[in-house]
Design a protein around this motif. Structure first.
Motif, PDB file in Angstrom:
ATOM      1  N   CYS A 134     -10.590  -1.768   2.746  1.00 42.75           N
ATOM      2  CA  CYS A 134      -9.643  -2.528   1.939  1.00 42.75           C
ATOM      3  C   CYS A 134      -9.637  -4.010   2.306  1.00 42.75           C
ATOM      4  O   CYS A 134      -9.739  -4.379   3.479  1.00 42.75           O
ATOM      5  CB  CYS A 134      -8.237  -1.929   2.124  1.00 42.75           C
ATOM      6  SG  CYS A 134      -6.966  -2.732   1.145  1.00 42.75           S
TER       7      CYS A 134
ATOM      8  N   HIS B 150       0.802  -1.224   0.000  1.00 41.52           N
ATOM      9  CA  HIS B 150       0.000   0.000   0.000  1.00 41.52           C
ATOM     10  C   HIS B 150       0.835   1.274   0.000  1.00 41.52           C
ATOM     11  O   HIS B 150       0.396   2.297  -0.527  1.00 41.52           O
ATOM     12  CB  HIS B 150      -0.974  -0.005   1.184  1.00 41.52           C
ATOM     13  CG  HIS B 150      -2.011  -1.072   1.072  1.00 41.52           C
ATOM     14  ND1 HIS B 150      -2.183  -2.035   2.038  1.00 41.52           N
ATOM     15  CD2 HIS B 150      -2.910  -1.359   0.091  1.00 41.52           C
ATOM     16  CE1 HIS B 150      -3.158  -2.861   1.662  1.00 41.52           C
ATOM     17  NE2 HIS B 150      -3.602  -2.471   0.489  1.00 41.52           N
TER      18      HIS B 150
ATOM     19  N   GLY C 103      -2.444   5.052   2.287  1.00 46.09           N
ATOM     20  CA  GLY C 103      -1.835   3.730   2.369  1.00 46.09           C
ATOM     21  C   GLY C 103      -1.883   3.164   3.774  1.00 46.09           C
ATOM     22  O   GLY C 103      -2.152   1.970   3.978  1.00 46.09           O
TER      23      GLY C 103
END
Length: 337
Positions: free
Chosen positions: A196, A172, A318
């Motif tokens: 995610c 990520h 991320g």
């Protein structure tokens, strides 16, 4: 207008690319000095690009009076320290992503750069690719109307070595960070929430190294746009880089680049070649365009189109993606800082 005197730290694959980009605009910039700890590479690149000065010491390059702008292509763990040293020396800065794998250090870098009043360009080269620039133009120009959804696909042709994975900061913040930046760039808004899912489907050794190789993230933006970011470390058909933006008036898509545009048609099939298999080939023009943009900003005293704040924002997305994957829950990006 005298050419900008550029010093480049790190002359591996990406450093050589930036040497070539600077050399392509000799009236605007020149490579005045290069630095690398590996002497054979330093000697080779110096000879190819006729660089007058070399050193094994980054600080020597940063403080050299013949260096006006510092291009940082060193390993990730050296980026922050070199940015701050260059800022304190009053140099203009171009740095490969990421700034750091620590939010605390990123914020320290931001404070030093701000206090020094210098330009710091963070290298998200995809913003300077013709396809992505056309996508942005269609969005900002209203061609697709109000944006509702975006789909970003980014799949590598093969995974990097496991030793690289171990020091990369994870999928990520190494691979997908480019896509998170592109999503922000196209949406024109900040990401509010990330959900995610991720796993190891390609190589068990990547999982043993503590990372994943397959990820699907859903980003919800503050302006209501929803985006999916689809990442894989291995696509057997080449380097897969596609984007679709859908809105109230229509949609725009960018498709993969191929080595040629030929199509073979016969009684068995209709076929073309695979997508380009190497990111340096796929984004060759983008790498040159971003360096030219940096040089132009330096000459004209303009703000950089992509800076420390963009590197920080992509890092936080991320970080949120990783936490969401680990907890199975949506994560607010604001909670990451």
């Amino acid at each position: 207008m005298a050419p900008l005197k550029v010093g480049i730290i790190g002359v591996g694959r990406i450093g050589r690319c930036h040497c070539a980009s600077v050399a392509s605009v000799p009236t605007k910039a020149t490579v005045s000095m290069i630095c690398d700890i590996y002497q054979p590479a330093l000697d080779e690149v110096s000879a190819i690009f006729h660089v007058p000065k070399t050193t094994n010491d980054p600080i020597e390059l940063i403080n050299d009076p013949d260096v006006e702008a510092v291009v940082i292509c060193s390993p990730t763990d050296q980026h922050a320290g070199q940015i701050m040293a260059a800022a304190k020396a009053g140099k203009m800065i171009f740095c490969e992503k990421p700034i750091s794998l620590s939010l605390e250090i990123i914020d320290e870098v931001a404070a030093v750069v701000k206090e020094a009043g210098v330009m710091c360009f963070v290298a998200f080269q995809r913003r300077f690719d013709a396809n992505f620039m056309r996508l942005k133009e269609a969005v900002t120009g209203g061609e697709v109307g109000d944006v509702h959804m975006m789909h970003i696909v980014s799949r590598d042709p093969s995974p990097p070595p496991v030793n690289y994975i171990k020091a990369s900061g994870g999928l990520h913040n190494d691979m997908a960070v480019h896509d998170f930046d592109m999503a922000r760039f196209l949406a024109g808004s900040e990401v509010a929430e990330v959900y995610c899912k991720g796993s190891c489907k390609v190589d068990p050794a990547i999982g043993e190294a503590g990372d994943i190789d397959t990820s699907l993230a859903m980003l919800t933006f503050e302006n209501g746009v929803v985006a999916t970011v689809d990442n894989s470390r291995k696509a057997t058909y080449g380097y897969d880089q596609r984007v679709e933006v859908f809105g109230s008036k229509g949609m725009i898509q960018s498709n993969n680049k191929h080595a040629n545009t030929c199509v073979v048609s016969n009684d068995e099939s209709v076929s073309t070649c695979k997508a380009m298999a190497f990111f340096m080939d796929r984004y060759a023009d983008a790498y040159r365009n971003e360096m030219v943009a940096f040089v132009d900003c330096a000459h004209e005293g303009k703000a950089t189109p992509v800076g420390v704040e963009d590197g920080r924002a992509a890092y936080l997305i991320g970080k949120a993606a990783k936490q969401s994957m680990e907890t199975g829950l949506p994560v607010k990006v604001a909670d990451m800082s």
